[in-house]
Write a protein that holds these residues in place. Structure first.
Motif, PDB file in Angstrom:
ATOM      1  N   TYR A  20      -7.861 -22.515 -10.348  1.00  0.00           N
ATOM      2  CA  TYR A  20      -8.516 -23.022 -11.563  1.00  0.00           C
ATOM      3  C   TYR A  20      -7.918 -24.363 -12.013  1.00  0.00           C
ATOM      4  O   TYR A  20      -7.876 -24.665 -13.196  1.00  0.00           O
ATOM      5  CB  TYR A  20      -8.413 -21.985 -12.690  1.00  0.00           C
ATOM      6  N   VAL A  25      -5.926 -24.227 -18.383  1.00  0.00           N
ATOM      7  CA  VAL A  25      -5.534 -22.818 -18.308  1.00  0.00           C
ATOM      8  C   VAL A  25      -4.288 -22.582 -19.155  1.00  0.00           C
ATOM      9  O   VAL A  25      -3.190 -22.936 -18.762  1.00  0.00           O
ATOM     10  CB  VAL A  25      -5.329 -22.325 -16.859  1.00  0.00           C
ATOM     11  N   VAL A  29      -4.975 -17.468 -21.170  1.00  0.00           N
ATOM     12  CA  VAL A  29      -6.019 -17.308 -20.149  1.00  0.00           C
ATOM     13  C   VAL A  29      -5.424 -16.667 -18.898  1.00  0.00           C
ATOM     14  O   VAL A  29      -5.996 -15.730 -18.328  1.00  0.00           O
ATOM     15  CB  VAL A  29      -6.682 -18.667 -19.818  1.00  0.00           C
ATOM     16  N   ILE A  30      -4.267 -17.159 -18.480  1.00  0.00           N
ATOM     17  CA  ILE A  30      -3.605 -16.582 -17.302  1.00  0.00           C
ATOM     18  C   ILE A  30      -3.237 -15.124 -17.572  1.00  0.00           C
ATOM     19  O   ILE A  30      -3.436 -14.257 -16.721  1.00  0.00           O
ATOM     20  CB  ILE A  30      -2.363 -17.404 -16.914  1.00  0.00           C
TER      21      ILE A  30
END
Length: 146
Positions: A20, A25, A29-30
């Motif tokens: 991504y 990120v 999000v991770i």
């Protein structure tokens, strides 16, 4: 005893950052991909940064790999996250007057060392690029089954 997932989670983070790379990120999000907390992700990313595997900027959701994925081995990731922690632990309290208790530590110690070297050799031969390519192939197969 709970087995640590830091190594697999760190590999997950690195693959996620590379796959991504064209979007922002954040650790949140991770964390949603790893299914853990953003705090854990930030802690692991700190270890990866200290090991020279990723570059991050405080307050920016743009982590980047510090090296090409073909230059990062799973052994690099293992050492970054687990250090030189033993893969196996011997019971140091055995009865030295027993045939088994008096010999088991030395015997198992030799086997454990052989297994450790074999595992480290395999991790050193496997790159992050290998992992990422396999992830993408598996996803392509899943998409073709829809």
């Amino acid at each position: 005893m709970r087995i640590s997932t830091r190594f697999s989670d760190s590999t997950h983070i690195l693959a996620f950052i590379e796959i991504y790379q064209n979007i922002k990120v954040s650790s949140e999000v991770i964390a949603s991909s790893v299914e853990t907390s953003a705090v854990v992700v930030r802690r692991l990313m700190g270890n990866l940064r200290e090991a020279g595997l990723i570059d991050t900027k405080q307050g920016s959701a743009e982590p980047k790999l510090a090296k090409d994925p073909s230059q990062i081995t799973l052994l690099d990731v293992y050492f970054a996250t687990e250090g030189n922690k033993p893969l196996f632990e011997l019971d140091k309290k055995t009865n030295p007057d027993c045939i088994v208790g008096g010999n088991i530590q030395e015997v198992l110690g030799d086997y454990y060392e052989q297994a450790k070297i074999a595992a480290q050799r395999k991790l050193n031969e496997t790159t992050l690029k290998d992992v990422i390519e396999t992830i993408l192939v598996k996803q392509k197969y899943k998409d073709s089954q829809k």
